[in-house]
Design an enzyme around this catalytic site. Structure first.
Site, PDB file in Angstrom:
ATOM      1  N   GLU A   1      -2.040 -13.716  -6.826  1.00  0.00           N
ATOM      2  CA  GLU A   1      -3.269 -13.008  -6.511  1.00  0.00           C
ATOM      3  C   GLU A   1      -3.639 -12.009  -7.606  1.00  0.00           C
ATOM      4  O   GLU A   1      -2.782 -11.403  -8.228  1.00  0.00           O
ATOM      5  CB  GLU A   1      -3.113 -12.280  -5.162  1.00  0.00           C
ATOM      6  CG  GLU A   1      -2.814 -13.270  -4.047  1.00  0.00           C
ATOM      7  CD  GLU A   1      -2.783 -12.652  -2.650  1.00  0.00           C
ATOM      8  OE1 GLU A   1      -2.737 -13.434  -1.695  1.00  0.00           O
ATOM      9  OE2 GLU A   1      -2.804 -11.413  -2.523  1.00  0.00           O
TER      10      GLU A   1
ATOM     11  N   CYS B   1      -6.222  -5.738 -11.236  1.00  0.00           N
ATOM     12  CA  CYS B   1      -4.798  -5.631 -10.969  1.00  0.00           C
ATOM     13  C   CYS B   1      -4.215  -7.033 -11.137  1.00  0.00           C
ATOM     14  O   CYS B   1      -4.596  -7.959 -10.425  1.00  0.00           O
ATOM     15  CB  CYS B   1      -4.641  -5.099  -9.549  1.00  0.00           C
ATOM     16  SG  CYS B   1      -2.950  -4.877  -9.048  1.00  0.00           S
TER      17      CYS B   1
ATOM     18  N   CYS C   1       8.720 -11.818  -6.368  1.00  0.00           N
ATOM     19  CA  CYS C   1       9.417 -10.735  -7.066  1.00  0.00           C
ATOM     20  C   CYS C   1      10.868 -10.730  -6.613  1.00  0.00           C
ATOM     21  O   CYS C   1      11.162 -11.027  -5.455  1.00  0.00           O
ATOM     22  CB  CYS C   1       8.766  -9.388  -6.741  1.00  0.00           C
ATOM     23  SG  CYS C   1       9.397  -8.024  -7.752  1.00  0.00           S
TER      24      CYS C   1
ATOM     25  N   CYS D   1      12.265  -4.354  -2.961  1.00  0.00           N
ATOM     26  CA  CYS D   1      11.905  -3.022  -2.444  1.00  0.00           C
ATOM     27  C   CYS D   1      11.429  -3.213  -0.999  1.00  0.00           C
ATOM     28  O   CYS D   1      10.527  -4.011  -0.741  1.00  0.00           O
ATOM     29  CB  CYS D   1      10.805  -2.393  -3.280  1.00  0.00           C
ATOM     30  SG  CYS D   1      11.247  -2.264  -5.032  1.00  0.00           S
TER      31      CYS D   1
ATOM     32  N   CYS E   1       7.579  -3.332   0.322  1.00  0.00           N
ATOM     33  CA  CYS E   1       6.608  -4.168  -0.410  1.00  0.00           C
ATOM     34  C   CYS E   1       6.598  -5.587   0.139  1.00  0.00           C
ATOM     35  O   CYS E   1       7.650  -6.211   0.277  1.00  0.00           O
ATOM     36  CB  CYS E   1       6.974  -4.189  -1.894  1.00  0.00           C
ATOM     37  SG  CYS E   1       5.878  -5.228  -2.881  1.00  0.00           S
TER      38      CYS E   1
ATOM     39  N   GLY F   1       5.028  -9.095  -8.722  1.00  0.00           N
ATOM     40  CA  GLY F   1       6.084  -9.270  -9.717  1.00  0.00           C
ATOM     41  C   GLY F   1       6.437  -8.012 -10.472  1.00  0.00           C
ATOM     42  O   GLY F   1       5.766  -6.983 -10.358  1.00  0.00           O
ATOM     43  N   GLU F   2       7.520  -8.094 -11.235  1.00  0.00           N
ATOM     44  CA  GLU F   2       7.987  -6.983 -12.057  1.00  0.00           C
ATOM     45  C   GLU F   2       7.708  -7.343 -13.523  1.00  0.00           C
ATOM     46  O   GLU F   2       8.401  -8.184 -14.107  1.00  0.00           O
ATOM     47  CB  GLU F   2       9.483  -6.752 -11.798  1.00  0.00           C
ATOM     48  CG  GLU F   2      10.173  -5.838 -12.806  1.00  0.00           C
ATOM     49  CD  GLU F   2       9.460  -4.503 -13.029  1.00  0.00           C
ATOM     50  OE1 GLU F   2       9.129  -3.805 -12.059  1.00  0.00           O
ATOM     51  OE2 GLU F   2       9.222  -4.168 -14.211  1.00  0.00           O
TER      52      GLU F   2
ATOM     53  N   SER G   1       3.068  -1.334 -15.017  1.00  0.00           N
ATOM     54  CA  SER G   1       3.767  -0.600 -13.956  1.00  0.00           C
ATOM     55  C   SER G   1       5.133  -1.235 -13.748  1.00  0.00           C
ATOM     56  O   SER G   1       5.252  -2.446 -13.597  1.00  0.00           O
ATOM     57  CB  SER G   1       2.954  -0.676 -12.659  1.00  0.00           C
ATOM     58  OG  SER G   1       3.656  -0.059 -11.595  1.00  0.00           O
TER      59      SER G   1
ATOM     60  N   SER H   1       7.211   3.191 -10.795  1.00  0.00           N
ATOM     61  CA  SER H   1       7.314   3.292  -9.341  1.00  0.00           C
ATOM     62  C   SER H   1       8.540   4.131  -9.005  1.00  0.00           C
ATOM     63  O   SER H   1       9.656   3.629  -8.955  1.00  0.00           O
ATOM     64  CB  SER H   1       7.445   1.885  -8.744  1.00  0.00           C
ATOM     65  OG  SER H   1       6.233   1.188  -8.953  1.00  0.00           O
ATOM     66  N   LEU H   2       8.315   5.411  -8.779  1.00  0.00           N
ATOM     67  CA  LEU H   2       9.426   6.344  -8.564  1.00  0.00           C
ATOM     68  C   LEU H   2       9.816   6.361  -7.091  1.00  0.00           C
ATOM     69  O   LEU H   2      10.941   6.051  -6.731  1.00  0.00           O
ATOM     70  CB  LEU H   2       8.997   7.735  -9.059  1.00  0.00           C
ATOM     71  CG  LEU H   2      10.093   8.784  -9.164  1.00  0.00           C
ATOM     72  CD1 LEU H   2      11.175   8.356 -10.143  1.00  0.00           C
ATOM     73  CD2 LEU H   2       9.499  10.130  -9.581  1.00  0.00           C
ATOM     74  N   HIS H   3       8.902   6.791  -6.245  1.00  0.00           N
ATOM     75  CA  HIS H   3       9.016   6.715  -4.784  1.00  0.00           C
ATOM     76  C   HIS H   3      10.082   7.607  -4.143  1.00  0.00           C
ATOM     77  O   HIS H   3      10.095   7.754  -2.924  1.00  0.00           O
ATOM     78  CB  HIS H   3       9.212   5.269  -4.299  1.00  0.00           C
ATOM     79  CG  HIS H   3       8.152   4.329  -4.768  1.00  0.00           C
ATOM     80  ND1 HIS H   3       6.818   4.671  -4.851  1.00  0.00           N
ATOM     81  CD2 HIS H   3       8.223   3.041  -5.211  1.00  0.00           C
ATOM     82  CE1 HIS H   3       6.132   3.652  -5.312  1.00  0.00           C
ATOM     83  NE2 HIS H   3       6.950   2.654  -5.541  1.00  0.00           N
TER      84      HIS H   3
ATOM     85  N   ASN I   1       0.651   1.095   2.605  1.00  0.00           N
ATOM     86  CA  ASN I   1      -0.163   0.048   3.243  1.00  0.00           C
ATOM     87  C   ASN I   1       0.745  -0.826   4.081  1.00  0.00           C
ATOM     88  O   ASN I   1       1.563  -1.565   3.540  1.00  0.00           O
ATOM     89  CB  ASN I   1      -0.869  -0.788   2.179  1.00  0.00           C
ATOM     90  CG  ASN I   1      -1.907   0.018   1.432  1.00  0.00           C
ATOM     91  OD1 ASN I   1      -2.795   0.608   2.031  1.00  0.00           O
ATOM     92  ND2 ASN I   1      -1.774   0.080   0.126  1.00  0.00           N
TER      93      ASN I   1
ATOM     94  N   CYS J   1      -2.359  -2.220  -2.310  1.00  0.00           N
ATOM     95  CA  CYS J   1      -1.021  -2.194  -2.945  1.00  0.00           C
ATOM     96  C   CYS J   1       0.038  -2.698  -1.986  1.00  0.00           C
ATOM     97  O   CYS J   1       0.102  -2.282  -0.845  1.00  0.00           O
ATOM     98  CB  CYS J   1      -0.595  -0.777  -3.311  1.00  0.00           C
ATOM     99  SG  CYS J   1      -1.728   0.084  -4.330  1.00  0.00           S
TER     100      CYS J   1
HETATM  101  N1  SAH Z   1       7.008  -4.247  -9.884  1.00  0.00           N
HETATM  102  C1  SAH Z   1       6.087  -3.289 -10.473  1.00  0.00           C
HETATM  103  C2  SAH Z   1       4.676  -3.703 -10.251  1.00  0.00           C
HETATM  104  C3  SAH Z   1       4.226  -3.710  -8.802  1.00  0.00           C
HETATM  105  S1  SAH Z   1       2.990  -2.525  -8.751  1.00  0.00           S
HETATM  106  C4  SAH Z   1       6.406  -1.918  -9.938  1.00  0.00           C
HETATM  107  O1  SAH Z   1       7.308  -1.796  -9.109  1.00  0.00           O
HETATM  108  O2  SAH Z   1       5.814  -0.938 -10.393  1.00  0.00           O
HETATM  109  C5  SAH Z   1       2.628  -2.240  -7.191  1.00  0.00           C
HETATM  110  C6  SAH Z   1       2.695  -0.774  -6.812  1.00  0.00           C
HETATM  111  O3  SAH Z   1       2.430  -0.730  -5.417  1.00  0.00           O
HETATM  112  C7  SAH Z   1       4.091  -0.200  -7.022  1.00  0.00           C
HETATM  113  O4  SAH Z   1       4.065   1.169  -7.295  1.00  0.00           O
HETATM  114  C8  SAH Z   1       4.669  -0.446  -5.643  1.00  0.00           C
HETATM  115  O5  SAH Z   1       5.788   0.359  -5.433  1.00  0.00           O
HETATM  116  C9  SAH Z   1       3.507  -0.130  -4.745  1.00  0.00           C
HETATM  117  N2  SAH Z   1       3.633  -0.706  -3.408  1.00  0.00           N
HETATM  118  C10 SAH Z   1       4.362  -1.775  -3.037  1.00  0.00           C
HETATM  119  N3  SAH Z   1       4.253  -1.997  -1.706  1.00  0.00           N
HETATM  120  C11 SAH Z   1       3.434  -1.041  -1.228  1.00  0.00           C
HETATM  121  C12 SAH Z   1       2.902  -0.763   0.062  1.00  0.00           C
HETATM  122  N4  SAH Z   1       3.211  -1.524   1.120  1.00  0.00           N
HETATM  123  N5  SAH Z   1       2.078   0.289   0.189  1.00  0.00           N
HETATM  124  C13 SAH Z   1       1.740   1.019  -0.895  1.00  0.00           C
HETATM  125  N6  SAH Z   1       2.192   0.803  -2.140  1.00  0.00           N
HETATM  126  C14 SAH Z   1       3.032  -0.223  -2.308  1.00  0.00           C
END
Ligand code: SAH
Length: 348
Positions: free
Chosen positions: A79, A92, A99, A103, A106, A146-147, A178, A200-202, A277, A320
């Site tokens: 997508e 995007c 992937c 995580c 996701c 994907g990463e 990213s 993507s720190l989180h 989301n 996202c």
């Molecule tokens: N693999 C890369 C690229 C994916 S980017 C990465 O990890 O950065 C997608 C972004 O959306 C990342 O920051 C990811 O952590 C975030 N994301 C994934 N699932 C999500 C969700 N359910 N709600 C909000 N953000 C999410």
């Protein structure tokens, strides 16, 4: 392309011309490339193919966001999303089918991993979006499925084409990769490319990040943060964008904000808070808006730039973490259980 045409016994400039026809004019038929000799045009279909992924359209979302579902030659689906906002148009782009990183918040992770995308399949997403939108997008983020750093070589070449004067001409400040933080690949990327970096720190500490972004067990914060600082060193316009998904009761307290502030001290930073989301079966809930705002204000008081990402396209599952393709999961059960140490990431 120059090498390819030289290999045919032709001239390098034909390579540049064909490249322009494809990416600037959107032409997929060799016969329409009028500045190329008839003889060469006749020869090309026998040795080359201009193939565009098949597009399955979706209705535009209420807010103007659009999602294209693309079917690749092997039937896999990925997508691509376009997000218009105040004169800008961000697309995007996906880098892999599925992937491998697992995580838990996701939905792409849920499908497992199938394969890397080729350069053509990555840049093909930009090609399609530019045609459909009638203009080259102003910003491109490698934030789809994907990463990207697990498919480094193809992603770097595709990002070079995004910036190329003979193709899309998007500035390096408007192409963003990213990553979840694959440190050796990040160090290589620094040598190969000067695009913008989002991470993507989180979570602000290893204990929590090990759970939310499992690759952290392999590349913990004490390796990741210095690598990111190094990435932006030497360019005063650069900052690392830290993506931080706000999960109710998990990583969203003021105490987490304080630890985060300390973690980012000394690194030119922008923090982008992402409202979670939800997707069917997700083990988390979104933080209430007032808690997101309190978190943001706490970061701002410390002098950090902190923004909250607007959720877009959620009515068409284009937000996202909601991107799902049609993946034949090839990541074996054993591989899943051994994660993250034995991840097959396609990098060495
Ligand atoms: N693999 C890369 C690229 C994916 S980017 C990465 O990890 O950065 C997608 C972004 O959306 C990342 O920051 C990811 O952590 C975030 N994301 C994934 N699932 C999500 C969700 N359910 N709600 C909000 N953000 C999410």
């Amino acid at each position: 392309m120059e090498a390819f045409f030289l290999g045919l016994g032709s001239k390098a400039f034909h390579g540049r011309n064909v490249f322009k026809w494809i990416h600037k004019q959107g032409v997929t038929d060799f016969d329409a490339m009028t500045d190329i000799s008839k003889r060469l045009r006749g020869q090309l279909p026998q040795v080359a193919e201009i193939a565009v992924p098949k597009t399955v359209f979706e209705q535009p979302a209420r807010d103007g966001t659009r999602k294209w579902i693309l079917e690749l030659q092997d039937g896999q689906r990925i997508e691509t999303v376009s997000i218009p906002d105040e004169g800008r148009n961000t697309i995007c782009v996906s880098s892999q089918v599925g992937c491998a990183l697992d995580c838990p918040f996701c939905s792409t992770a849920r499908q497992g991993f199938n394969r890397n995308l080729s350069v053509a399949e990555i840049i093909g997403q930009v090609w399609i979006a530019s045609r459909e939108l009638g203009a080259v997008p102003s910003n491109i983020v490698m934030m789809g499925m994907g990463e990207p750093l697990a498919n480094l070589d193809a992603v770097v070449t595709a990002m070079n084409i995004m910036q190329d004067d003979l193709a899309y001409m998007v500035s390096k400040y408007r192409v963003t990769v990213s990553t979840s933080g694959i440190v050796p690949a990040l160090n290589r990327l620094r040598e190969l490319s000067d695009v913008s970096l989002a991470v993507s720190l989180h979570a602000p500490d290893n204990g929590l990040r090990d759970k939310l972004v499992p690759i952290n067990r392999k590349y913990p914060l004490e390796a990741l943060i210095p690598a990111c600082r190094e990435f932006v060193r030497g360019d005063k316009r650069r900052k690392v964008t830290w993506e931080y998904v706000m999960l109710d009761g998990v990583n969203d307290s003021l105490q987490h904000a304080r630890v985060l502030i300390r973690l980012l001290e000394g690194t030119p930073s922008k923090v982008n808070l992402i409202p979670f989301n939800p997707f069917p079966g997700a083990p988390y809930q979104a933080s209430p808006a007032d808690r997101v705002e309190a978190f943001r204000q706490r970061l701002k008081r410390s002098g950090l730039i902190a923004t909250t990402r607007k959720t877009r396209g959620d009515d068409i599952d284009a937000a996202c973490g909601q991107l799902v393709g049609k993946v034949r999961d090839r990541s074996s059960r054993e591989l899943r259980q051994q994660r993250p140490d034995n991840l097959k990431l396609g990098i060495t």
